[in-house]
Design an enzyme around this catalytic site. Structure first.
Site, mmCIF file in Angstrom:
data_model
loop_
_atom_site.group_PDB
_atom_site.id
_atom_site.type_symbol
_atom_site.label_atom_id
_atom_site.label_comp_id
_atom_site.label_asym_id
_atom_site.label_seq_id
_atom_site.Cartn_x
_atom_site.Cartn_y
_atom_site.Cartn_z
ATOM 1 N N GLU A 473 0.849 -1.192 0.000
ATOM 2 C CA GLU A 473 0.000 0.000 0.000
ATOM 3 C C GLU A 473 0.880 1.236 0.000
ATOM 4 O O GLU A 473 1.158 1.812 -1.042
ATOM 5 C CB GLU A 473 -0.947 -0.012 1.213
ATOM 6 C CG GLU A 473 -2.019 1.034 1.129
ATOM 7 C CD GLU A 473 -3.136 0.774 2.135
ATOM 8 O OE1 GLU A 473 -3.946 1.686 2.327
ATOM 9 O OE2 GLU A 473 -3.194 -0.330 2.715
ATOM 10 N N GLU A 737 -1.885 0.119 13.610
ATOM 11 C CA GLU A 737 -2.977 0.628 12.791
ATOM 12 C C GLU A 737 -4.314 0.505 13.495
ATOM 13 O O GLU A 737 -5.169 1.372 13.365
ATOM 14 C CB GLU A 737 -3.014 -0.131 11.465
ATOM 15 C CG GLU A 737 -4.131 0.277 10.528
ATOM 16 C CD GLU A 737 -4.092 -0.468 9.213
ATOM 17 O OE1 GLU A 737 -4.637 0.058 8.225
ATOM 18 O OE2 GLU A 737 -3.505 -1.569 9.164
#
Length: 891
Positions: A473, A737
């Site tokens: 990502e 996260e």
């Protein structure tokens, strides 16, 4: 050396001085060509004369026109409050940009095939051959026929480039030229290579990597090169200034030669790099190298980008080195190194072995239950480096060029003697933004939280602010950045970094006026998501408040207006409820769903408030009034639609209350009620938070401002799930996260989205600096000329906070013990501060005597709970006597 592309570069400085009430009353700037003397009036390009002003920021150049591609020196001196003119500051260099390029883009000829395997190894693994796309090596030689006064290399690439001159690597920049939207702009670097170039024969060489331009980016699993281009290209020129006044220019052109038979057999930012030392090229970047087997380059026919600009931010560099804390042998040919810290970069491996020995390195953030590396959360990113030894009977040192990984653990597999910790070094890589802030306190878990926040910032500030550095990502998500930048800009000087990324944000704005979800815009093609698109307004304003950069604010202003017009056009009823809108909500909240229309409308009101303030700063009274009116109308619509009379907000979620209170959309009579509902929600959850990305950063400031600093501190020190402390208690060295990235009861969360280095939830860091430490700007104060120092100590015994602002370094160092609250502060010259200190039954002292009588103290007031003291610049030591353990100001 910075390279500027404006006819009026801006100058700034900070002041240092002993004593109190020190200030600048005038300044004088001089600018002259490098090599001349600043006191030679015939060589000065600008002498401002002594200007009556206390300003130290954003002073625009106002001298003779600055010629392009030239090096200049500048210095400043100031006059103080006693009319003493101090000596000149240490001179600093800057270089003006190129006005045109004589070079052309060149690339390796794709029709010239590299050799398929080393000549002495017929068994080279087929799976490696299938993946090979070797990095091009390019070179040319040139002659210098007279004495050199200066040589400057200007270089960029479509892709990544590493340059050598006469066998020496130029500079310590990595992953140059960084990531931009290559269809719209590319940055170049200017390097002083005077020490590299010599009279006689010379050679320049370049190695190219695919990088963000022609490699895998984001969720691109199948089609590298699909986004920008198909193969890397080079653009460079060396400008050699001779002592006799002549200039020689050596450029990238059709005379260069290239090969793909070098040791870098494959490189990709996501998948790793393969280096085969048997392909060594010897002195390939030195003069008289035999390149007859190399092929002529192709002059590129790729359309020119609209602009090629000098790099404005600090380059990517190795910023630290880590040694393993342990190494475990998993099998006869497998070793796992623990660096002790989740980091971003790569490793340097020093080994010795037979020719053709192949070592495979895999990288991971966590270990699985059986002690093996956990890589499922990398998704499609291979994150693997391969080194093949040349077998020189000496130590061979391997280090990749054009990749990076997010990891704590390194698995090394291969037929090699047992490996020891000294065989491997972790090289920490990030944009080299200088440290500006520090925070430490009496609680070691909180100190680890601050370290985790800083490490998360280092790992995710690589050319752009990315969401995570390890999986497939690594995108510049706008929402994540706007949440974290207030914290990031306290930890480090990100002025230039954000200014550069701000252009990426503008380049990505859609024709409709909506800002994209990511910048540079790639892979995720959607736009207009609440809180994500709002970064287009929030980021320039945050940047201005920290750094006073009016030029950036002006550049963004028309784009910000386009965005506000877009929202209103889509939502004429003043409630952001457009059906089918791109929406991420309060990303990764815990068992709560805040209605998206509540989040979106609150953010819209926040945008309008910012626009009114920005218009005021820019001197646009008409737009200020218009946006104040819009803010009022949105707030009313928000309350009419989503807020009950008792202050309960639709959804009854922590984030709903937090955003409404943080953005000021509630009327005064509902604020206390809404804050009480927020605290009730937290208490019902056993004093745990439930906020996701959008609420976490605002949660503790809102609680503190609403009169509940004790609840904010309770959340800070909480170490059961979900909390910041839970991850720390289980070994986190960066911000995770998600709150449940790993839990004792469930193990790892879904590998589809589970980064262990992701800064968003670290946005609490700003509260540590600005409330626990107490150094913050007032609501209507910018650029730290007037500062509020108001610690919120809770039950901590001490905290020390420093912040090197654009006006100098502030220090807040407090201790509470034995019925005494002691606060030591440093306030830099040219600034003032208002202090709020817990009051007790005794007096307020400064330096052992009454604070009221102390030099530099302009006023002292007391209410039932606090002393409020106004001071000028200097060092002060206040003591409030008879104080019970403080809870901090109730705002």
């Amino acid at each position: 050396m910075p390279c500027v592309d404006t006819p009026a570069p801006r100058f700034a400085w900070t002041l240092n001085a002993d004593g109190r009430n020190r200030r600048q009353t005038a300044y004088q700037i001089r600018v002259w060509p490098d090599g001349a003397a600043h006191d030679d009036p015939t060589r000065l390009f600008w002498d401002s004369g002594m200007v009556e002003s206390s300003e130290t920021l954003e002073i625009p150049y106002s001298g003779l026109p600055l010629p392009p591609a030239s090096t200049f020196v500048w210095t400043v001196r100031v006059r103080d409050e006693s009319d003493i003119v101090h000596g000149w500051a240490e001179p600093a260099l800057f270089r003006t940009a190129l006005d045109s390029w004589g070079a052309v883009w060149i690339r390796h000829n794709p029709l010239v095939a590299p050799s398929t395997r080393p000549s002495d190894d017929a068994s080279y693994p087929a799976e490696l051959l299938d993946r090979e796309e070797p990095s091009p090596y390019m070179r040319r030689e040139f002659q210098v026929d007279s004495e050199i006064s200066r040589a400057t290399l200007y270089v960029t690439a479509r892709g990544l480039v590493e340059v050598q001159v006469n066998g020496q690597r130029v500079g310590d920049n990595l992953l140059d030229p960084g990531w931009t939207d290559y269809h719209k702009r590319i940055e170049y670097q200017a390097h002083d290579v005077t020490a590299y170039v010599r009279n006689g024969p010379n050679a320049i060489g370049a190695i190219l990597g695919t990088g963000w331009y022609a490699g895998h980016v984001g969720f691109d699993h199948e089609h590298p090169s699909a986004w920008y281009g198909h193969s890397p290209e080079l653009l460079c020129e060396v400008r050699i200034e001779h002592a006799d006044g002549r200039t020689t220019i050596v450029t990238s052109d059709g005379s260069w030669r290239a090969t793909r038979n070098g040791p870098i057999r494959y490189s990709d930012l996501l998948h790793g790099e393969r280096i085969d030392a048997r392909y060594g090229l010897g002195g390939w970047s030195k003069p008289n190298f035999d390149d007859t087997d190399w092929s002529p380059v192709l002059v590129s026919e790729t359309p020119e980008v609209p602009i090629i600009v000098p790099a404005r931010a600090q380059p990517i560099r190795v910023t630290a080195q880590l040694k393993p804390i342990s190494v475990t042998q998993q099998a006869s040919d497998t070793f796992t190194f623990d660096l002790g810290q989740n980091m971003v970069g790569w490793v340097r491996l020093a080994v010795q072995g037979p020719r053709g020995t192949r070592l495979e390195l895999r990288f991971a953030e966590m270990l699985d239950r059986d002690g093996s590396i956990y890589t499922a959360n990398l998704r499609s990113a291979r994150a693997q480096d391969t080194f093949v030894l040349a077998g020189t009977n000496e130590i061979e040192v391997f280090e990749p060029h054009f990749t990076f990984h997010g990891f704590r653990y390194v698995e090394v597999r291969g037929e090699i003697d047992p490996l020891l910790p000294e065989n491997l070094t972790g090289l920490v890589v990030s944009s080299d933004t200088p440290q500006t802030g520090s925070f430490t306190c009496s609680d070691e878990m909180v100190n680890q939280l601050q370290r985790n926040i800083e490490w998360g910032q280092r790992g995710n500030f690589i050319s752009v602010p990315t969401d995570c550095p390890q999986r497939d990502e690594r995108l510049g998500w706008l929402g994540d950045a706007q949440i974290f930048l207030p914290t990031a800009s306290l930890n480090m000087d990100i002025d230039a970094f954000v200014s550069k990324w701000g252009d990426d944000v503008l380049d990505a704005q859609s024709p409709s006026g909506a800002y994209s979800d990511v910048a540079p815009r790639i892979v995720a093609s959607t736009d207009g998501a609440p809180a994500w698109a709002d970064a287009g307004v929030i980021v320039p304003w945050t940047h201005y408040r920290r750094y006073g950069d009016l030029r950036m604010l002006r550049r963004h202003w028309p784009h910000m207006e386009r965005y506000l017009a877009y929202i209103e056009r889509e939502n004429p009823k003043l409630l952001w409820s457009r059906e089918g809108m791109d929406d991420y909500g309060d990303w990764l909240s815990v068992d709560e769903h805040t209605p998206p229309e509540v989040i979106a409308t609150a953010y819209w009101a926040h945008d309008a408030s910012i626009m009114a303030q920005a218009a005021d700063v820019l001197g646009n009274t008409e737009r200020k009034i218009a946006y104040q009116d819009l803010y009022g109308r949105i707030s009313k619509a928000f309350n009419d639609a989503y807020v009950d009379d008792d202050g309960r907000i639709r959804g009854n979620t922590q984030t709903g209350y937090v955003l409404a209170l943080a953005f000021g959309v509630l009327p005064a009579e509902k604020r206390a009620k809404a804050a009480a509902h927020l605290v009730e929600n937290i208490e019902d959850r056993g004093w745990h938070l439930a906020t996701g990305f959008l609420g976490a950063g605002h949660l503790c400031p809102v609680l503190t401002e609403s009169g509940y600093p004790d609840v904010a501190h309770r959340l800070l020190l909480q170490d059961t799930y979900p909390s910041w402390g839970y991850s720390i208690r289980h070994g986190a060295t960066t911000i995770w996260e998600r709150w449940d990235g790993w839990t004792k009861h469930a193990g790892f969360q879904t590998p589809e989205m589970n980064s262990f280095n992701h800064y968003s939830l670290g946005a609490i860091g700003a509260w540590l600096f600005e409330y626990v430490g107490g150094i913050r700007q007032g609501q209507d104060e910018f650029t730290y000329e007037n500062v509020l120092i108001a610690p919120v100590p809770g039950d901590l015994a001490y905290a020390r906070t420093t912040y090197r602002s654009v006006r100098g370094t502030f220090v807040s160092d407090w201790v509470q013990a034995d019925s005494r609250f002691t606060l030591k502060v440093d306030v830099p010259p040219n600034t003032r501060a208002t202090l709020t200190i817990p009051a007790g039954s005794g007096p307020l002292l400064e330096g052992g005597s009454s604070a009221q009588d102390a030099a530099g103290v302009t006023s002292v007031q007391r209410d039932e709970q606090f002393w409020t003291t106004k001071i000028t610049s200097g060092h002060y030591e206040f003591q409030a006597l008879g104080v019970q353990p403080a809870r901090g100001p109730k705002f």
